[in-house]
Design a protein around this motif. Structure first.
Motif, PDB file in Angstrom:
ATOM      1  N   THR A  14       0.832  -1.217   0.000  1.00  0.00           N
ATOM      2  CA  THR A  14       0.000   0.000   0.000  1.00  0.00           C
ATOM      3  C   THR A  14       0.862   1.260   0.000  1.00  0.00           C
ATOM      4  O   THR A  14       0.594   2.200  -0.745  1.00  0.00           O
ATOM      5  CB  THR A  14      -0.944  -0.006   1.222  1.00  0.00           C
ATOM      6  N   VAL A  15       1.916   1.286   0.815  1.00  0.00           N
ATOM      7  CA  VAL A  15       2.764   2.489   0.901  1.00  0.00           C
ATOM      8  C   VAL A  15       3.422   2.782  -0.444  1.00  0.00           C
ATOM      9  O   VAL A  15       3.399   3.925  -0.926  1.00  0.00           O
ATOM     10  CB  VAL A  15       3.819   2.334   2.018  1.00  0.00           C
ATOM     11  N   ARG A  71      -0.331   4.741  11.502  1.00  0.00           N
ATOM     12  CA  ARG A  71      -0.417   5.919  10.614  1.00  0.00           C
ATOM     13  C   ARG A  71      -0.180   5.518   9.152  1.00  0.00           C
ATOM     14  O   ARG A  71      -0.808   6.048   8.237  1.00  0.00           O
ATOM     15  CB  ARG A  71       0.602   6.980  11.056  1.00  0.00           C
ATOM     16  N   CYS A  72       0.743   4.571   8.920  1.00  0.00           N
ATOM     17  CA  CYS A  72       1.010   4.064   7.572  1.00  0.00           C
ATOM     18  C   CYS A  72       0.619   2.588   7.521  1.00  0.00           C
ATOM     19  O   CYS A  72       0.869   1.839   8.470  1.00  0.00           O
ATOM     20  CB  CYS A  72       2.496   4.193   7.218  1.00  0.00           C
ATOM     21  N   SER A  73       0.047   2.181   6.420  1.00  0.00           N
ATOM     22  CA  SER A  73      -0.387   0.792   6.265  1.00  0.00           C
ATOM     23  C   SER A  73       0.807  -0.158   6.277  1.00  0.00           C
ATOM     24  O   SER A  73       1.859   0.134   5.724  1.00  0.00           O
ATOM     25  CB  SER A  73      -1.145   0.634   4.944  1.00  0.00           C
ATOM     26  N   ARG A  74       0.606  -1.323   6.905  1.00  0.00           N
ATOM     27  CA  ARG A  74       1.633  -2.370   6.885  1.00  0.00           C
ATOM     28  C   ARG A  74       1.359  -3.399   5.792  1.00  0.00           C
ATOM     29  O   ARG A  74       2.138  -4.334   5.620  1.00  0.00           O
ATOM     30  CB  ARG A  74       1.693  -3.068   8.253  1.00  0.00           C
ATOM     31  N   TRP A  75       0.280  -3.229   5.056  1.00  0.00           N
ATOM     32  CA  TRP A  75      -0.084  -4.240   4.045  1.00  0.00           C
ATOM     33  C   TRP A  75       0.974  -4.283   2.937  1.00  0.00           C
ATOM     34  O   TRP A  75       1.355  -3.257   2.376  1.00  0.00           O
ATOM     35  CB  TRP A  75      -1.462  -3.924   3.442  1.00  0.00           C
ATOM     36  N   MET A  82       2.828   8.767   2.164  1.00  0.00           N
ATOM     37  CA  MET A  82       2.892   7.390   2.673  1.00  0.00           C
ATOM     38  C   MET A  82       1.745   7.052   3.613  1.00  0.00           C
ATOM     39  O   MET A  82       1.351   5.894   3.731  1.00  0.00           O
ATOM     40  CB  MET A  82       4.218   7.172   3.422  1.00  0.00           C
ATOM     41  N   ALA A  83       1.218   8.050   4.315  1.00  0.00           N
ATOM     42  CA  ALA A  83       0.234   7.813   5.381  1.00  0.00           C
ATOM     43  C   ALA A  83      -1.177   7.661   4.820  1.00  0.00           C
ATOM     44  O   ALA A  83      -1.456   7.999   3.672  1.00  0.00           O
ATOM     45  CB  ALA A  83       0.280   8.966   6.381  1.00  0.00           C
ATOM     46  N   GLY A  84      -2.060   7.154   5.675  1.00  0.00           N
ATOM     47  CA  GLY A  84      -3.472   7.077   5.304  1.00  0.00           C
ATOM     48  C   GLY A  84      -4.088   5.744   5.683  1.00  0.00           C
ATOM     49  O   GLY A  84      -3.389   4.745   5.867  1.00  0.00           O
ATOM     50  N   HIS A  85      -5.402   5.743   5.814  1.00  0.00           N
ATOM     51  CA  HIS A  85      -6.125   4.540   6.202  1.00  0.00           C
ATOM     52  C   HIS A  85      -6.134   3.524   5.066  1.00  0.00           C
ATOM     53  O   HIS A  85      -6.249   3.881   3.898  1.00  0.00           O
ATOM     54  CB  HIS A  85      -7.574   4.893   6.583  1.00  0.00           C
ATOM     55  N   ASP A  86      -6.017   2.250   5.439  1.00  0.00           N
ATOM     56  CA  ASP A  86      -6.026   1.168   4.456  1.00  0.00           C
ATOM     57  C   ASP A  86      -6.922   0.048   4.978  1.00  0.00           C
ATOM     58  O   ASP A  86      -6.593  -0.600   5.971  1.00  0.00           O
ATOM     59  CB  ASP A  86      -4.599   0.654   4.247  1.00  0.00           C
ATOM     60  N   PRO A  87      -8.045  -0.205   4.319  1.00  0.00           N
ATOM     61  CA  PRO A  87      -8.941  -1.274   4.781  1.00  0.00           C
ATOM     62  C   PRO A  87      -8.282  -2.650   4.777  1.00  0.00           C
ATOM     63  O   PRO A  87      -8.735  -3.563   5.466  1.00  0.00           O
ATOM     64  CB  PRO A  87     -10.111  -1.237   3.780  1.00  0.00           C
ATOM     65  N   LYS A  88      -7.194  -2.811   4.025  1.00  0.00           N
ATOM     66  CA  LYS A  88      -6.510  -4.108   3.962  1.00  0.00           C
ATOM     67  C   LYS A  88      -5.644  -4.355   5.202  1.00  0.00           C
ATOM     68  O   LYS A  88      -5.131  -5.450   5.394  1.00  0.00           O
ATOM     69  CB  LYS A  88      -5.654  -4.197   2.693  1.00  0.00           C
ATOM     70  N   ASP A  89      -5.435  -3.324   6.020  1.00  0.00           N
ATOM     71  CA  ASP A  89      -4.634  -3.459   7.247  1.00  0.00           C
ATOM     72  C   ASP A  89      -5.530  -3.123   8.433  1.00  0.00           C
ATOM     73  O   ASP A  89      -5.898  -1.971   8.653  1.00  0.00           O
ATOM     74  CB  ASP A  89      -3.427  -2.509   7.187  1.00  0.00           C
ATOM     75  N   SER A  90      -5.865  -4.136   9.234  1.00  0.00           N
ATOM     76  CA  SER A  90      -6.808  -3.934  10.346  1.00  0.00           C
ATOM     77  C   SER A  90      -6.234  -3.036  11.434  1.00  0.00           C
ATOM     78  O   SER A  90      -6.971  -2.538  12.288  1.00  0.00           O
ATOM     79  CB  SER A  90      -7.209  -5.284  10.952  1.00  0.00           C
ATOM     80  N   THR A  91      -4.907  -2.818  11.446  1.00  0.00           N
ATOM     81  CA  THR A  91      -4.303  -1.939  12.457  1.00  0.00           C
ATOM     82  C   THR A  91      -4.095  -0.520  11.932  1.00  0.00           C
ATOM     83  O   THR A  91      -3.551   0.330  12.635  1.00  0.00           O
ATOM     84  CB  THR A  91      -2.948  -2.499  12.939  1.00  0.00           C
TER      85      THR A  91
END
Length: 493
Positions: free
Chosen positions: A105-106, A199-203, A232-241
């Motif tokens: 995602t990042v 803050r940044c997705s780990r996906w 780099m930052a932002g919400h990602d539905p693929k990463d529950s955290t």
């Protein structure tokens, strides 16, 4: 060689928009710099064709107007980020030949913002290390040199730090599990930010310790970190955290006005045997912030002394769980089997051949602390202590502290091989000032603030309130301006 790679992201962005330079010219200059820097070992998978293709597309986008800040900016990507069709090995033999069919995602967000990927950067294997000596590609060499030794750039994001410090790229992605952005940034005289956990997705980022890992920017200065973090930052539905919170304009927040801010100085960070130079730099940083109008207060973070043992129970436990998937069945390295070998033999031989010594050490430690007889004694107890460490910070912030100032590292960069051969615990002590931030999920930034008597860079760390990276960056900007750090490594490679 062209001076274009020496530009900051902000300066390059302005030059691109004015038409003073094209993204293709900037990218070609960086690719030439990379070709001339084999001795550093920073780039391990180069993507020149892809880079020039993206640079041409960025130039078209810039001509059309309204392009994002990072459009046309050449970046390096840590080998931990999965990149579609490009080798993504996490610097491990066990992922040899792995080319993901998807993009993290990042890196997808950076690509969509028009950034140009120059290639993948070296790192410690599976991000486990503080010196970039556990990589299957071999060590990264710090571009700073003061004698005949080759110095470590720090780890695990050592390739990212060396590439930015040596002007091979304008910025880079890093990940930070226990200090892996901030420690290499301090060792190489650049800025590195570990954002708030979530803050940044780990996906799409190869996992080390899932409750601690966080991606962040590494760049030449604080402003460039702010520009990178926004993309780099932002919400990602693929990463529950991943946190569903708006992403502020971090660059716009860089006022550098810290009058009335309260900066905490934790007494527990005064370690026995701390070098005088680190102690002196910390005192100078305190004075700089006070001169800029901040109020300095002494604070207590009483559970700091338990941070390293807590981290080195939790991180290996999560690593042993995450690394169980590397079994030779679906992707990556598979051991050659003898006649009569069964599936268990394949697992054992593949993992024995594929993982390096440090990864094996941590997997074994993690498996031990998660085992039936020791789960409560080690892992559960470590989780409880982690909660106490977080509460220490919560209490300090509740009392009105806006940011906390500490050293970034207990020393300047050391020589390659000097610690790797010694007791591994000595290497783990490099994380003494950084791991608390990961255990508490807080944002932290390393700012280059001075040099030691040999001329090697030293960093100061600022720790901020959760989700207040904008405020933290502004305080870091004030510290950066006061420190006036402009030293660069002399080119020897």
């Amino acid at each position: 060689m062209s001076d274009l790679p020496k530009l900051t992201i902000a300066a390059a962005r302005d030059a691109l928009r004015k038409g003073e330079v094209t993204s293709v010219e900037l990218t070609e200059a960086c690719l030439a710099a990379i070709d001339g820097a084999e001795a550093l070992g920073a780039f391990v998978h180069r993507t020149p064709e892809l880079a020039l293709e993206r640079a041409r597309a960025a130039d078209e986008r810039l001509k059309a107007g309204g392009a994002p800040d990072l459009c046309g900016i050449p970046l390096g990507i840590k080998d931990l980020f999965c990149t579609e069709g490009v080798p993504s090995q996490a610097a491990s033999r066990i992922l040899e030949g792995f080319r993901p069919e998807y993009e993290s995602t990042v890196t997808a967000q950076l690509r969509d913002a028009g950034a140009v990927m120059l290639g993948k950067l070296n790192m410690d294997e599976f991000a486990m290390g503080s010196s970039n000596e556990t990589s299957v590609y071999g060590p990264v060499v710090n571009p700073w040199k003061v004698d005949d030794r080759q110095l470590t750039p720090g780890g695990s994001s050592g390739g990212s730090a060396a590439a930015v410090a040596a002007d091979l790229c304008l910025g880079a992605t890093g990940t930070d599990t226990g200090g892996s952005i901030r420690q290499p940034a301090a060792f190489t005289g650049i800025a590195g930010l570990k954002p708030t956990y979530g803050r940044c997705s780990r996906w799409g980022i190869v996992a080390f310790a899932s409750s601690l890992d966080q991606a962040g920017p590494m760049a030449k200065d604080v402003r460039d970190c702010a520009i990178l973090l926004k993309a780099m930052a932002g919400h990602d539905p693929k990463d529950s955290t991943s946190a569903d919170l708006p992403v502020p304009d971090f660059e716009a927040a860089l006022t550098g006005d810290i009058r009335g801010k309260t900066i905490g100085i934790p007494r527990e960070y005064r370690m026995d045997g701390m070098p005088e130079e680190i102690e002196a730099l910390w005192a100078e940083g305190r004075q700089m912030l006070e001169d800029a109008g901040a109020r300095i207060v002494d604070i207590s973070l009483p559970h700091t002394k338990y941070a390293l043992p807590t981290y080195y129970v939790i991180a290996p436990a999560e690593a042993s769980s995450n690394l169980a998937r590397y079994d030779g069945v679906r992707y990556g390295h598979r051991a050659k089997l003898a006649q009569g070998d069964g599936i268990v033999d394949m697992y054992e031989k593949t993992r024995a051949e594929g993982f390096g010594a440090e990864v094996k050490r941590r997997v074994m430690v993690g498996t031990y602390v998660l085992s039936a007889g020791f789960y409560d004694a080690y892992y559960n107890r470590a989780r409880k202590v982690r909660a106490l460490i977080k509460k220490d910070f919560d209490d300090a912030f509740a009392e009105g502290v806006d940011a906390i100032l500490t050293p970034a590292t207990p020393s300047a960069a050391f020589g390659l091989g000097e610690m790797a051969e010694a007791d591994p615990v000595q290497m783990y002590l490099n994380d003494v000032f950084t791991v608390t931030v990961n255990l508490a999920g807080l944002p932290g930034i390393s700012v280059p603030a001075g040099v030691d008597r040999a001329g090697l860079p030293l960093g100061l760390q600022l720790i901020g309130r959760p989700w207040e990276e904008a405020d933290l960056l502004s305080t870091a900007y004030a510290l950066e301006r006061a420190a006036g750090f402009v030293s660069k490594p002399r080119k020897w490679w």
